[in-house]
Enzyme design. Structure first.
Site, PDB file in Angstrom:
ATOM      1  N   GLU A   1      64.040 102.915  40.047  1.00  0.00           N
ATOM      2  CA  GLU A   1      64.160 104.297  39.557  1.00  0.00           C
ATOM      3  C   GLU A   1      64.508 105.282  40.660  1.00  0.00           C
ATOM      4  O   GLU A   1      65.337 106.160  40.494  1.00  0.00           O
ATOM      5  CB  GLU A   1      62.852 104.739  38.898  1.00  0.00           C
ATOM      6  CG  GLU A   1      62.900 106.192  38.461  1.00  0.00           C
ATOM      7  CD  GLU A   1      61.680 106.635  37.677  1.00  0.00           C
ATOM      8  OE1 GLU A   1      60.668 105.907  37.642  1.00  0.00           O
ATOM      9  OE2 GLU A   1      61.761 107.721  37.063  1.00  0.00           O
TER      10      GLU A   1
ATOM     11  N   ASP B   1      61.772 101.492  33.033  1.00  0.00           N
ATOM     12  CA  ASP B   1      60.548 101.832  32.289  1.00  0.00           C
ATOM     13  C   ASP B   1      60.125 100.711  31.348  1.00  0.00           C
ATOM     14  O   ASP B   1      58.940 100.550  31.065  1.00  0.00           O
ATOM     15  CB  ASP B   1      60.791 103.100  31.445  1.00  0.00           C
ATOM     16  CG  ASP B   1      60.993 104.351  32.274  1.00  0.00           C
ATOM     17  OD1 ASP B   1      62.035 105.018  32.087  1.00  0.00           O
ATOM     18  OD2 ASP B   1      60.133 104.653  33.113  1.00  0.00           O
TER      19      ASP B   1
ATOM     20  N   THR C   1      54.311 108.824  36.298  1.00  0.00           N
ATOM     21  CA  THR C   1      54.161 109.648  37.511  1.00  0.00           C
ATOM     22  C   THR C   1      53.355 110.907  37.249  1.00  0.00           C
ATOM     23  O   THR C   1      52.518 111.308  38.065  1.00  0.00           O
ATOM     24  CB  THR C   1      55.546 110.008  38.075  1.00  0.00           C
ATOM     25  OG1 THR C   1      56.207 108.817  38.516  1.00  0.00           O
ATOM     26  CG2 THR C   1      55.430 110.971  39.243  1.00  0.00           C
TER      27      THR C   1
ATOM     28  N   ILE D   1      56.220 103.640  40.164  1.00  0.00           N
ATOM     29  CA  ILE D   1      55.062 104.223  39.479  1.00  0.00           C
ATOM     30  C   ILE D   1      55.564 104.702  38.122  1.00  0.00           C
ATOM     31  O   ILE D   1      56.328 105.675  38.042  1.00  0.00           O
ATOM     32  CB  ILE D   1      54.443 105.412  40.250  1.00  0.00           C
ATOM     33  CG1 ILE D   1      53.997 105.006  41.656  1.00  0.00           C
ATOM     34  CG2 ILE D   1      53.261 105.978  39.446  1.00  0.00           C
ATOM     35  CD1 ILE D   1      53.405 106.150  42.478  1.00  0.00           C
ATOM     36  N   ASP D   2      55.157 103.987  37.075  1.00  0.00           N
ATOM     37  CA  ASP D   2      55.499 104.451  35.726  1.00  0.00           C
ATOM     38  C   ASP D   2      54.301 105.250  35.219  1.00  0.00           C
ATOM     39  O   ASP D   2      53.186 104.745  35.183  1.00  0.00           O
ATOM     40  CB  ASP D   2      55.808 103.266  34.812  1.00  0.00           C
ATOM     41  CG  ASP D   2      56.386 103.747  33.500  1.00  0.00           C
ATOM     42  OD1 ASP D   2      57.328 104.565  33.525  1.00  0.00           O
ATOM     43  OD2 ASP D   2      55.893 103.343  32.434  1.00  0.00           O
TER      44      ASP D   2
ATOM     45  N   ASP E   1      60.148 100.014  38.223  1.00  0.00           N
ATOM     46  CA  ASP E   1      59.646 101.389  38.225  1.00  0.00           C
ATOM     47  C   ASP E   1      58.427 101.398  39.125  1.00  0.00           C
ATOM     48  O   ASP E   1      57.376 100.876  38.744  1.00  0.00           O
ATOM     49  CB  ASP E   1      59.287 101.836  36.806  1.00  0.00           C
ATOM     50  CG  ASP E   1      58.996 103.341  36.768  1.00  0.00           C
ATOM     51  OD1 ASP E   1      59.053 103.916  35.667  1.00  0.00           O
ATOM     52  OD2 ASP E   1      58.700 103.916  37.836  1.00  0.00           O
TER      53      ASP E   1
HETATM   54  C1  LIP Z   1      57.919 108.078  32.341  1.00  0.00           C
HETATM   55  C2  LIP Z   1      58.097 107.158  31.148  1.00  0.00           C
HETATM   56  C3  LIP Z   1      57.605 107.820  29.873  1.00  0.00           C
HETATM   57  C4  LIP Z   1      58.352 109.112  29.646  1.00  0.00           C
HETATM   58  C5  LIP Z   1      58.161 110.038  30.813  1.00  0.00           C
HETATM   59  C6  LIP Z   1      58.604 109.401  32.131  1.00  0.00           C
HETATM   60  P1  LIP Z   1      58.108 107.851  34.975  1.00  0.00           P
HETATM   61  O1  LIP Z   1      58.459 107.409  33.453  1.00  0.00           O
HETATM   62  O2  LIP Z   1      57.382 105.968  31.371  1.00  0.00           O
HETATM   63  O3  LIP Z   1      57.814 106.954  28.791  1.00  0.00           O
HETATM   64  O4  LIP Z   1      57.897 109.719  28.462  1.00  0.00           O
HETATM   65  O5  LIP Z   1      58.937 111.206  30.596  1.00  0.00           O
HETATM   66  O6  LIP Z   1      59.998 109.195  32.101  1.00  0.00           O
HETATM   67  O7  LIP Z   1      59.051 108.989  35.237  1.00  0.00           O
HETATM   68  O8  LIP Z   1      56.696 108.281  35.019  1.00  0.00           O
HETATM   69  O9  LIP Z   1      58.422 106.652  35.813  1.00  0.00           O
END
Ligand code: LIP
Length: 287
Positions: free
Chosen positions: A71, A229, A95, A92-93, A90
């Site tokens: 990412e 993601d 964030t 940190i998914d 990703d």
């Molecule tokens: C997140 C996604 C989530 C989405 C957030 C964000 P990140 O990814 O996992 O589904 O709703 O807007 O994109 O940015 O935390 O890696």
């Protein structure tokens, strides 16, 4: 030859890596400053970048012949997922959860061959939840609990009315996509609409998909996230008997980088559920 690739070895390698970066994540949550990406709710931190650098370095050192798509190093119009064996990461998914110390962020480490997710490792270090899946080898929580954890009542069918559905507001808060999402949420909730049991927003695509794989959510619908993601969760959910279809009507076999998804647990009635869900979507998502 991709048939020579040891997927179980890759799972074990990514598992050790997930535990290692988990320490970096927990030690920095709530402490780090953050920057905006697309807008004031699309956030990134230095820890995201540091975790991705570590994962990229480790994967390149161990598997120099494989590609990497992450990412934080993604360049629109340049970075592309190809048929080559690729780590799709990703760091940190969730964030925003990480910034707020809400304990639903994770590292999501996927691996594709010919663009198909074949290994997935998702680790939430705050709750010590490790979800793993390998194509043809099942999906597990913490290595020993086979997914799904929850089996629906015998004879029950998956319907919108008896579903607990994962949804996300995402980062687009105006325009067509925001309108389609919010109107669809209302339609699914309304007594005269889907009258669904309820909705949950875990703030992480990977955590939402893991909950569907565990049978704790019945479905999760989102447009706007990316291959990183969903890649790891994709194979974990598939190995748990569920599937990911398109988040717009009629797309039964979306690509992992399609950006518009509907994840559904396994069980009786899932085809009818999917078609009923699609009928409830108020418009068309466009990413
Ligand atoms: C997140 C996604 C989530 C989405 C957030 C964000 P990140 O990814 O996992 O589904 O709703 O807007 O994109 O940015 O935390 O890696």
């Amino acid at each position: 030859m991709s048939s020579d690739i040891n997927l179980l070895e890759i799972r074990d390698f990514l598992t050790e890596l997930a535990y290692e970066v988990g320490k970096l994540i927990t030690s920095n949550t709530g402490k780090t400053t953050f920057d905006d990406k697309a807008n004031a709710v699309d956030l990134v931190t230095e820890t995201d970048a540091a975790v991705e650098r570590l994962v990229a370095d480790r994967t390149k050192a161990r598997y120099p012949e494989f590609d990497f798509l992450g990412e934080e190093s993604y360049v629109p119009g340049v970075s592309k997922l190809t048929d080559k064996p690729t780590f799709v990461v990703d760091p940190i998914d969730g964030t925003t959860n990480f910034i707020h110390s809400f304990p639903f962020s994770c590292t999501s480490l996927g691996f594709t061959i010919n663009r198909e997710p074949v290994v997935g490792v998702i680790y939430n270090p705050f709750l010590d939840w490790l979800y793993t899946g390998v194509k043809g080898h099942g999906a597990y929580l913490n290595k020993t609990q086979k997914l799904p954890l929850r089996k629906p009542p015998v004879g029950s069918k998956l319907t919108i009315q008896n579903a607990l559905i994962g949804i996300e507001w995402g980062t687009q808060r105006s325009g067509n996509n925001y309108q389609v999402k919010t109107e669809t949420f209302k339609k699914l909730a309304a007594e005269q609409g889907g009258f669904a049991h309820g909705f949950r927003s875990l703030g992480s695509a990977a955590m939402n998909i893991s909950a569907v794989a565990a049978g704790q959510l019945d479905a999760y619908w989102e447009g706007g996230c990316y291959a990183w993601d969903v890649c790891a969760g994709w194979v974990i959910l598939s190995e748990a008997g569920g599937r990911i279809v398109g988040g717009n009507p009629g797309q039964w076999e979306p690509a992992v980088d399609e950006r518009i998804y509907l994840a559904v647990r396994g069980g009786d009635g899932s085809d009818e559920f999917i078609e009923g869900f699609w009928d409830s979507i108020e418009g068309k998502l466009d990413y």
